[in-house]
Every structure is written in C-alpha cells, then in structure tokens.
Design an enzyme around this catalytic site. Structure first.
Site, PDB file in Angstrom:
ATOM      1  N   ARG A 158       0.860  -1.239   0.082  1.00 40.49           N
ATOM      2  CA  ARG A 158      -0.002   0.087  -0.106  1.00 40.49           C
ATOM      3  C   ARG A 158       0.774   1.177   0.190  1.00 40.49           C
ATOM      4  O   ARG A 158       2.104   1.397   0.449  1.00 40.49           O
ATOM      5  CB  ARG A 158      -0.919   0.058   1.218  1.00 40.49           C
ATOM      6  N   LYS A 183      -2.084  -2.394   7.158  1.00 41.03           N
ATOM      7  CA  LYS A 183      -3.260  -1.633   7.648  1.00 41.03           C
ATOM      8  C   LYS A 183      -3.805  -2.289   9.046  1.00 41.03           C
ATOM      9  O   LYS A 183      -3.654  -3.550   9.191  1.00 41.03           O
ATOM     10  CB  LYS A 183      -4.305  -2.231   6.593  1.00 41.03           C
ATOM     11  N   HIS A 254      -1.555   2.786  -6.164  1.00 42.11           N
ATOM     12  CA  HIS A 254      -2.435   1.637  -5.487  1.00 42.11           C
ATOM     13  C   HIS A 254      -2.860   0.919  -6.853  1.00 42.11           C
ATOM     14  O   HIS A 254      -3.180  -0.073  -6.915  1.00 42.11           O
ATOM     15  CB  HIS A 254      -3.766   2.372  -4.883  1.00 42.11           C
ATOM     16  N   ARG A 257      -0.528  -2.004  -7.298  1.00 42.67           N
ATOM     17  CA  ARG A 257      -0.849  -3.064  -6.337  1.00 42.67           C
ATOM     18  C   ARG A 257      -2.075  -3.680  -6.846  1.00 42.67           C
ATOM     19  O   ARG A 257      -1.905  -4.989  -6.622  1.00 42.67           O
ATOM     20  CB  ARG A 257      -1.324  -2.318  -4.719  1.00 42.67           C
ATOM     21  N   HIS A 280      -4.394  -8.668   3.182  1.00 45.67           N
ATOM     22  CA  HIS A 280      -6.024  -8.669   3.454  1.00 45.67           C
ATOM     23  C   HIS A 280      -6.192  -9.621   4.750  1.00 45.67           C
ATOM     24  O   HIS A 280      -5.680 -10.447   4.779  1.00 45.67           O
ATOM     25  CB  HIS A 280      -6.732  -9.225   2.313  1.00 45.67           C
ATOM     26  N   TYR A 289     -10.284  -9.440  -7.592  1.00 48.31           N
ATOM     27  CA  TYR A 289      -9.517  -9.646  -8.768  1.00 48.31           C
ATOM     28  C   TYR A 289     -10.222 -10.890  -9.543  1.00 48.31           C
ATOM     29  O   TYR A 289      -9.725 -11.136 -10.466  1.00 48.31           O
ATOM     30  CB  TYR A 289      -8.369 -10.059  -8.200  1.00 48.31           C
TER      31      TYR A 289
END
Length: 297
Positions: A158, A183, A254, A257, A280, A289
């Site tokens: 990120r 995150k 991003h 990514r 994630h 995706y």
C-alpha cells in the site's frame, strides 16, 4: 453461522466429510475453515425450507441465493455484498464436486449470480509495466524509480506501507520486505523475487547514498532533499514516469498494487496466497480480482 444448529444427521455428516475432503485435497487452512461454514448455512436453509440435498434443481439454488441477498449481515448493517455471495457459490460448487468425487448423489451447481461486483480501477498490462521500467533513468532518482516499482508493483505494498519503510526493513539476505505498519498496524513479511531484490539493492548501493543527507536517516525512500517523501510525492513521480513511458492511463501507486494482484491471479496463484501477499484480513477483499478469470468459481 456457528450458532446455526443442524437437525439432519446426513447434513452433519456431509459438513464434516466436506471439511475433511477439503483438507485432504490440499486446500488452504482458511478455505478449509470458511467453506464448510457457508455449507452449514445452506444445509440449515434446506432444513427450514423442508428440502433435501438429493438432486437439487437449479431453481432451488437460485431461491437460496435470493434468500442470501435479502438476509442482513450479522456484523454490519445492510445486505451481503455480491462478492460475499460469490464465496457462497464457491462453497456450493466445491460441495457438488465433493459429492461427485466421493460417489455420492450430487447436483448441478452451474448457476450465475447477477448484480454489480466491486470494481477496481483500470490496471496495467504486463507490457505497460515493462514500459514503466524502461522509462527509468540511470541516476540516483532513476534507481529510486525502479525501487518504487519494485516495492509497489513487485511487492504489492500500500502507499503508506512503502513510504514508511525503513532501511532496516529491507531484508535482502532473506529475500523479504518487513512491513511493520500495515493496515490496522498489522505487520507482515512480503517475499521479493530476484528481479525485485536486484532493483532494491541497486538503489541501496548506487542511488540512496547520493540522496541521504543525514547519517541517522532511516527512511528507505528519500527525496532529493534527503527526507522521507510526503504521501503524494511518489504518486507525482509515478505520473511523470507514466507520461514518459507514453502510457495513456491514469495510474497511481495503488493501481500498481491492483495490477500485481491481478497478474498473480492470472498466473495461477490462489486467492488465499494473494490475500496473504497483500495483507488482506479476509478473502472478500481479495475476490475483486476474480473479474479477470471469467467467473472461475
């Protein structure tokens, strides 16, 4: 779904057998734990609807997904997302496969879920990624550009994860990047390919030493003033690199990514491994995706 109680002994046996089949077949731990939970809800719905698992027609499955679309979330307000419904569909398709492979009466799970999926911005092709690399210069800032592509495309970080990297987070001896401020402040290790490692080492050896102004500076990425870059400065640099490469797309860190995640999925990497790679917390975030794979579930 853990609170649901099944009454039919056959459903209990199938739930247990399905989980064991997933484990023996080689599915990831997260899949082994998550798919049976979805199947349990499916079995519970069958019992409440006075239906049986044998020879389920497609219209019954459609009715089940209509129920899912209408039922509220357990932890948040609003309805289930379309991508979460796709996870239920994956579970039912794997159940159908399990029944066939164990010589039990199965059913046709060839149904389609309609509705809008979460969309991701336009990504770059492999050729366009190559053009970005070719647009970099043989200078300290040019080497930093290649390191930027290595971190955000090659490692899928990120924006702030990359900006917050320190020199000591680059574990070249182990071919890993250490993300200490992911995150939710969750840490993780991200593998480096040989190409990524080469670009990062080149920057550390021949680029960063010409940018550093203070010996105590720990930031991995440095500006021409020798400081850790601001949140938008790398995006601005990427925009300049995009224009130089003559790529007619609006991209950002991003997007890099998103691009590596999609390329990994195209190459056959499992959603579970991509989720680990990206940091994630759930597969629901990673399933955006699957648009590349033409309904691969």
């Amino acid at each position: 779904m853990k609170k649901l109680k099944l009454k039919e002994e056959k459903h209990k046996r199938l739930e247990s057998g399905f989980k064991e089949w997933l484990k023996v077949t080689g599915y990831s731990t997260s899949t082994v734990n998550s798919l049976p939970a979805h199947i349990k809800e499916f079995f519970y719905w069958l019992e409440q609807s006075d239906l049986r698992i044998e020879s389920i027609p497609p219209q019954t499955l459609q009715s089940y997904f209509l129920y899912l679309k209408q039922r509220p979330r357990q932890r948040r307000t609003g309805a289930l997302s379309n991508n979460y419904l796709l996870k239920h569909l994956q579970a039912i398709k794997r159940l159908s496969e399990y029944l066939r492979n164990t010589d039990q009466e199965s059913f046709d799970a060839d149904i389609v879920i309609t509705g809008d999926k979460r969309k991701i911005p336009e990504i770059l092709s492999r050729e366009e990624i190559k053009q970005l690399y070719e647009a970099t210069e043989d200078s300290p800032m040019g080497l930093r550009d290649r390191a930027m592509l290595a971190v955000y495309y090659g490692c899928g970080l990120r924006r702030n994860e990359g900006i917050n990297l320190d020199r000591e987070d680059i574990l070249t001896d182990k071919n890993l990047l250490y993300v200490r401020y992911g995150k939710g402040n969750k840490e993780r290790y991200v593998p480096m390919t040989a190409e990524v490692k080469e670009d990062i080492e080149s920057y550390l050896l021949y680029g960063r030493p010409f940018l550093v102004k203070e010996e105590y500076e720990e930031a991995f990425f440095l500006t021409e003033r020798g400081e850790r870059p601001e949140s938008q400065s790398l995006n601005i640099r990427l925009k300049q690199l995009t224009e130089k490469a003559e790529i007619n797309k609006v991209i950002s860190l991003h997007i890099l990514r998103h691009t590596i995640a999609t390329h990994l999925l195209e190459s056959g990497m499992s959603l579970e491994n991509i989720a680990l790679f990206l940091g994630h917390e759930s597969l629901e975030s990673t399933q955006i995706y699957t648009h590349i794979m033409n309904n691969d579930l």
